[in-house]
Each structure stands twice: as C-alpha cells, then as structure tokens.
Design a protein around this motif. Structure first.
Motif, PDB file in Angstrom:
ATOM      1  N   VAL A  90      54.724 -26.332 -22.436  1.00 26.49           N
ATOM      2  CA  VAL A  90      53.765 -27.409 -22.664  1.00 26.49           C
ATOM      3  C   VAL A  90      54.272 -28.699 -22.023  1.00 26.49           C
ATOM      4  O   VAL A  90      53.490 -29.459 -21.443  1.00 26.49           O
ATOM      5  N   ARG A  91      55.552 -28.942 -22.096  1.00 28.74           N
ATOM      6  CA  ARG A  91      56.133 -30.127 -21.453  1.00 28.74           C
ATOM      7  C   ARG A  91      55.915 -30.060 -19.941  1.00 28.74           C
ATOM      8  O   ARG A  91      55.545 -31.052 -19.309  1.00 28.74           O
ATOM      9  N   ARG A  92      56.109 -28.875 -19.362  1.00 29.72           N
ATOM     10  CA  ARG A  92      55.891 -28.710 -17.923  1.00 29.72           C
ATOM     11  C   ARG A  92      54.437 -28.983 -17.566  1.00 29.72           C
ATOM     12  O   ARG A  92      54.134 -29.672 -16.584  1.00 29.72           O
ATOM     13  N   TRP A  93      53.489 -28.479 -18.385  1.00 27.91           N
ATOM     14  CA  TRP A  93      52.071 -28.743 -18.141  1.00 27.91           C
ATOM     15  C   TRP A  93      51.798 -30.238 -18.152  1.00 27.91           C
ATOM     16  O   TRP A  93      51.070 -30.748 -17.295  1.00 27.91           O
ATOM     17  N   ALA A  94      52.364 -30.935 -19.137  1.00 28.55           N
ATOM     18  CA  ALA A  94      52.128 -32.378 -19.255  1.00 28.55           C
ATOM     19  C   ALA A  94      52.675 -33.119 -18.039  1.00 28.55           C
ATOM     20  O   ALA A  94      52.022 -34.010 -17.498  1.00 28.55           O
ATOM     21  N   TYR A  95      53.860 -32.751 -17.594  1.00 30.18           N
ATOM     22  CA  TYR A  95      54.431 -33.435 -16.431  1.00 30.18           C
ATOM     23  C   TYR A  95      53.702 -33.071 -15.140  1.00 30.18           C
ATOM     24  O   TYR A  95      53.678 -33.864 -14.202  1.00 30.18           O
ATOM     25  N   GLU A  96      53.078 -31.900 -15.088  1.00 32.53           N
ATOM     26  CA  GLU A  96      52.215 -31.572 -13.947  1.00 32.53           C
ATOM     27  C   GLU A  96      50.995 -32.490 -13.933  1.00 32.53           C
ATOM     28  O   GLU A  96      50.584 -32.979 -12.871  1.00 32.53           O
ATOM     29  N   LEU A  97      50.405 -32.723 -15.113  1.00 32.68           N
ATOM     30  CA  LEU A  97      49.267 -33.647 -15.203  1.00 32.68           C
ATOM     31  C   LEU A  97      49.694 -35.068 -14.865  1.00 32.68           C
ATOM     32  O   LEU A  97      48.943 -35.812 -14.240  1.00 32.68           O
ATOM     33  N   LYS A  98      50.900 -35.425 -15.263  1.00 32.48           N
ATOM     34  CA  LYS A  98      51.412 -36.756 -14.935  1.00 32.48           C
ATOM     35  C   LYS A  98      51.564 -36.906 -13.426  1.00 32.48           C
ATOM     36  O   LYS A  98      51.208 -37.935 -12.851  1.00 32.48           O
ATOM     37  N   LYS A  99      52.066 -35.871 -12.786  1.00 28.38           N
ATOM     38  CA  LYS A  99      52.251 -35.894 -11.334  1.00 28.38           C
ATOM     39  C   LYS A  99      50.912 -36.029 -10.608  1.00 28.38           C
ATOM     40  O   LYS A  99      50.829 -36.666  -9.557  1.00 28.38           O
ATOM     41  N   LYS A 100      49.851 -35.469 -11.193  1.00 27.48           N
ATOM     42  CA  LYS A 100      48.511 -35.568 -10.600  1.00 27.48           C
ATOM     43  C   LYS A 100      47.837 -36.901 -10.913  1.00 27.48           C
ATOM     44  O   LYS A 100      46.741 -37.167 -10.436  1.00 27.48           O
ATOM     45  N   GLY A 101      48.474 -37.721 -11.738  1.00 23.81           N
ATOM     46  CA  GLY A 101      47.935 -39.035 -12.072  1.00 23.81           C
ATOM     47  C   GLY A 101      46.891 -39.020 -13.184  1.00 23.81           C
ATOM     48  O   GLY A 101      46.165 -39.986 -13.369  1.00 23.81           O
ATOM     49  N   LEU A 102      46.822 -37.933 -13.934  1.00 25.08           N
ATOM     50  CA  LEU A 102      45.825 -37.814 -14.987  1.00 25.08           C
ATOM     51  C   LEU A 102      46.357 -38.198 -16.368  1.00 25.08           C
ATOM     52  O   LEU A 102      45.582 -38.405 -17.297  1.00 25.08           O
ATOM     53  N   LEU A 103      47.659 -38.269 -16.509  1.00 21.65           N
ATOM     54  CA  LEU A 103      48.283 -38.481 -17.805  1.00 21.65           C
ATOM     55  C   LEU A 103      49.500 -39.371 -17.641  1.00 21.65           C
ATOM     56  O   LEU A 103      50.219 -39.262 -16.653  1.00 21.65           O
ATOM     57  N   SER A 104      49.699 -40.268 -18.583  1.00 22.58           N
ATOM     58  CA  SER A 104      50.953 -41.014 -18.604  1.00 22.58           C
ATOM     59  C   SER A 104      51.670 -40.675 -19.907  1.00 22.58           C
ATOM     60  O   SER A 104      51.041 -40.501 -20.955  1.00 22.58           O
TER      61      SER A 104
END
Length: 160
Positions: A90-104
């Motif tokens: 789940v942490r990896r998913w969140a950091y993938e979204l962060k990398k895409k600019g969708l999540l901080s």
C-alpha cells in the motif's frame, strides 16, 4: 437461525424504491455518513489518469475521510488492512500516486495542534492530500464533456 432475504423489485414505487435512497444501495448504507459520492468519470476513464485499478482502491480509501472537516490521516497499517494488502504494498501504491502528482504525503512525527498527548502515544500517522487528483479529474471531465459535445454536434449535422 433463518437468514434474512432481500426482495428485489423492478417496478417503480415498489419495496426497493421505498427502502433505498438510491436504487443502487440499501438505505442503511447511505444514512448517517455511511455513503460517499463517487464520480462516474473516475470509474469510466481512470485510464486517462494513467493509474491502475489498485490505485483506484487506495484513492477510495483515502477519499472516505476527505469529505469530513478533518485532515486525512492514517497509519500505513490501517490502509493496508482496508485494502487487503501488505503495508509495504500500500505504501508503494501511495508513492506511485505521489510520483504521478495525484497525491501528496506528509509524515507526522508529533501530535497535531489541539491533540492531547497520552503516555506512550506516538503519532506517526501520514497526512494525505488529493488536490492533484482533483485537478487532474477536472481536466479529464472537461475533455470528456468536450468529446460528448463534439459527438452530439456531429450527430445533429448528420441528421440535417
């Protein structure tokens, strides 16, 4: 013990219409803050956001509390349990979204202002903000609306 049965009705004004706020979900699931709104564009065009289905699951888990008047703050373990996956996944998913600019993601190491300290209490919850997702969804919705308008103009022109 007898299992309760759910009677599905198909006609307007039937039992199902009276028991549910929407025809899709039981009324008990929609009352007292048990229901969140979900934009169709997120379900039908999530590929335009360049995300995978597992990202969508994490976004839904985070959006559950974003509608309230408080910050979205969770431990990785909580999110992992709700998503049915390992904490690191789940942490990896969140950091993938962060990398895409969708999540901080902001890691907290101390109590928030106004929280009372308790002995032995550590506050290492993460704070999540989905403003990037909201901006991108707005763009995807605008593009979908433009496509729809273009199709409607084309069909009207073909009819004439």
């Amino acid at each position: 013990m007898k299992k309760p049965t759910v009677r599905l009705a198909t006609k307007a004004g039937s039992d199902l219409d009276q028991q549910a706020g929407t025809v899709r979900w039981p009324k008990s699931c929609e009352s007292d803050g048990n229901f969140i709104k979900f934009p169709k564009i997120l379900a039908k065009r999530f590929f335009d956001l360049k995300i995978e289905p597992h990202h969508l699951l994490l976004i839904l888990m985070l959006k559950v509390d974003e509608y309230r008047d408080r910050k979205v703050r969770y431990y990785w373990e909580e999110l992992a349990q709700w998503c049915g996956r390992d904490r690191n996944t789940v942490r990896r998913w969140a950091y993938e979204l962060k990398k895409k600019g969708l999540l901080s993601i902001r890691t907290n190491r101390k109590l928030s202002q106004g929280e009372n300290p308790r002995p032995g209490h550590r506050n290492e919850r993460n704070e999540f903000e989905l403003t990037g997702l909201s901006v991108r969804l707005g763009r995807v919705q605008a593009a979908a609306d433009a496509e729809k308008n273009a199709r409607q103009k084309k069909s009207k022109a073909a009819e004439e």
